[in-house]
Scaffold this motif. Structure first.
Motif, short mmCIF file in Angstrom:
data_model
loop_
_atom_site.label_atom_id
_atom_site.label_comp_id
_atom_site.label_asym_id
_atom_site.label_seq_id
_atom_site.Cartn_x
_atom_site.Cartn_y
_atom_site.Cartn_z
N PRO A 114 0.81 -1.22 0.00
CA PRO A 114 0.00 0.00 0.00
C PRO A 114 0.84 1.27 0.00
N ARG B 273 -9.47 -6.78 1.80
CA ARG B 273 -9.98 -6.12 3.02
C ARG B 273 -9.51 -4.67 3.02
N LEU C 222 -6.97 -0.66 5.31
CA LEU C 222 -5.95 0.21 4.71
C LEU C 222 -6.50 1.60 4.45
N PRO C 223 -6.80 2.39 5.49
CA PRO C 223 -7.32 3.73 5.22
C PRO C 223 -6.28 4.59 4.53
N LYS C 224 -6.76 5.48 3.66
CA LYS C 224 -5.93 6.48 2.98
C LYS C 224 -4.89 5.90 2.03
N SER C 225 -4.89 4.61 1.82
CA SER C 225 -3.84 4.01 1.00
C SER C 225 -4.39 3.54 -0.33
N ALA D 254 -1.91 -11.87 -2.78
CA ALA D 254 -1.63 -12.78 -1.67
C ALA D 254 -0.13 -12.77 -1.37
N GLY E 18 1.14 -9.80 0.56
CA GLY E 18 0.73 -9.68 1.95
C GLY E 18 -0.38 -8.67 2.16
N VAL E 19 -1.23 -8.50 1.16
CA VAL E 19 -2.39 -7.64 1.31
C VAL E 19 -3.50 -8.49 1.93
N GLU E 20 -4.14 -7.96 2.98
CA GLU E 20 -5.17 -8.75 3.64
C GLU E 20 -6.38 -8.92 2.73
N MET E 21 -6.79 -10.16 2.53
CA MET E 21 -7.95 -10.40 1.69
C MET E 21 -8.80 -11.52 2.26
N LEU E 22 -10.08 -11.52 1.87
CA LEU E 22 -11.01 -12.52 2.40
C LEU E 22 -10.69 -13.89 1.82
N GLY E 23 -10.27 -13.94 0.60
CA GLY E 23 -9.95 -15.22 -0.03
C GLY E 23 -9.35 -14.99 -1.39
N LEU E 24 -8.81 -16.06 -1.97
CA LEU E 24 -8.23 -15.95 -3.30
C LEU E 24 -9.34 -15.91 -4.34
#
Lengths: 261, 185
Positions: A83, A136, A140-143, A173, A176-182
């Protein structure tokens, strides 16, 4: 450094020369569907088969995450940066994804002029739509996360979008960005009574309609469906089901590629 | 990679017992705990999280290090290069702002910006809020926060002599700064 016996005014090539030889399989594929008639079977593949996928992560060193995907003649490289701090002047409570798709000039049979045209942007929108609900962004606000997709070779726009989505999700992935799933994606072409999955350019031309489906098999959630052409509702539902089934296979490939290194 | 490495979306195997607190890298959806990062879940006390050392944007309460790029009587603009001890990739720094009232905790109205920071000083600060669209708000109102590296007018690296003065080893001249208390003192 002066070389003895080196004459700048002459052509200094080797004394022998050879014709370049091309083995691009173009002749073979261009007449694959030459005298094909509606109702005939798919050539060289079963209707539900997709092309074999090669997926590798982390080949662009300076990117936070990257992936390269190849399905026969579709070759796509994807890099994720961020980010990063958002450049825009307004405040955003959540992060944003910025997707940029670029076609290499040699990616299709006709040369692509290297400028941003409408096609690039519509493909970027499709990839963005497929990914947006999986990341998600509230963490990551403001990014802003930058996703750059480079299409090195393109064989069928719809399957190109599907492959780009898979590559982008894998890169996210890896970054390392947070995500709910692939997110994985698959395209289906409605040809006559059949649904041909992962169509190449020629099969796409024979199709009456297309359906592109992106989903998260881990959660059993569909993130995006895109339909073009003429498709009966029953056929649309059938191809959606077929695409989703195939997506779980693609998900395995992505998981394997992520576990590899 | 170890076999217990999870991919995003994969359910996290939870031990039986009291309910856990969820840290970063995991989330709950429809009553099921799943991973949102690629990695191995770990326990820190009763908090379950997937930890990855990677550059991340500043958040409230992160400790940041940056250099002063612009000064005005009201605020100092800082280019943040390190967040929570993790350096950011080159060219991907964030912009932060130290407002004059956030420099120190006491006698806030007597603070003069020129007596606290100079351009090029390396400052350690704490993010107090996400700020506005352009910048994060940083405070140095703590003993261990402030200037950690500064060069004098003569070009020497200065050393702190008190919490608001630094001395140049070349000329012996004393310049005013809001110094951070050196670690281990």
């Amino acid at each position: 450094m002066a070389q003895s016996g080196f004459d700048r005014r002459r052509v200094n090539g080797p004394s022998e020369s050879f014709q370049p030889t091309f083995d691009d399989g173009l002749e073979e594929s261009s007449d694959l569907y030459d005298n094909w008639k509606l109702g005939e079977a798919r050539r060289k593949r079963h209707p539900g088969d997709i092309r074999p996928i090669f997926l590798q992560t982390g080949f662009i060193k300076q990117a936070n995450g990257s992936a390269y995907i190849e399905t026969e003649r579709t070759k796509i490289a994807c890099a994720v940066y961020g980010p990063r701090q958002s450049k825009s002047s307004s405040y955003h409570e959540t992060g944003r994804l910025s997707v940029e798709v670029k076609f290499a000039p040699f990616s299709s049979l006709v040369r692509k002029v290297p400028i941003r045209d409408a096609e690039d942007r519509s493909i970027a929108n499709l990839v963005h739509q497929a990914l947006a609900s999986s990341v998600r962004l509230d963490t990551l606000p403001k990014s802003v996360i930058d996703i750059f997709v480079t299409v090195i070779e393109c064989d069928g726009i719809e399957s190109c979008v599907a492959a780009a989505t898979v590559a982008a999700s894998t890169s996210l992935a890896k970054a390392g960005v947070e995500m709910l799933g692939l997110v994985v994606s698959c395209a289906g072409a409605v040809v006559g009574e059949d649904v041909w999955l992962d169509p190449n350019e020629e099969e796409a031309r024979l199709a009456s309609g297309m359906l592109l489906c992106a989903c998260m098999p881990a959660l059993g959630v569909t993130t995006s469906v895109w339909q073009t052409g003429r498709v009966l509702p029953a056929k649309a539902l059938l191809s959606l089901q077929l695409c989703q089934d195939r997506c779980s296979d693609i998900h395995q490939i992505v998981a394997l590629a992520l576990h590899e290194d | 990679m170890p076999s217990d490495c999870l991919i995003p979306g994969q359910p996290v195997p939870l031990p039986r017992g009291p309910t856990l607190q969820l840290g970063s890298g995991v989330y709950t959806r429809n009553g099921e705990t799943r991973a949102s990062l690629l990695g191995t879940p770990q326990f820190h006390g009763s908090t379950l999280s997937i930890h990855r050392v990677k550059p991340h944007p500043p958040a409230p309460n992160s400790v940041v290090v940056g250099s002063v790029t612009r000064l005005s009587p009201q605020q100092a603009v800082v280019s943040i290069t390190v967040v929570d001890g993790v350096p950011l990739p080159p060219g991907e720094d964030f912009t932060g702002v130290i407002r004059v009232q956030d420099i120190r905790a006491t006698e806030k109205d007597k603070v003069r910006m020129g007596d606290c920071f100079r351009g090029g000083d390396v400052v350690k600060g704490l993010v107090i809020s996400l700020g506005d669209a352009r910048s994060y708000y940083i405070t140095t109102a703590r003993n261990d926060l402030g200037v950690i590296f500064a060069t004098s007018e003569a070009g020497g690296t200065m050393e702190p002599v008190s919490w608001q003065e630094m001395r140049c080893p070349k000329t012996g001249k004393v310049e005013k700064r809001k110094c951070a208390k050196p670690e281990g003192l």
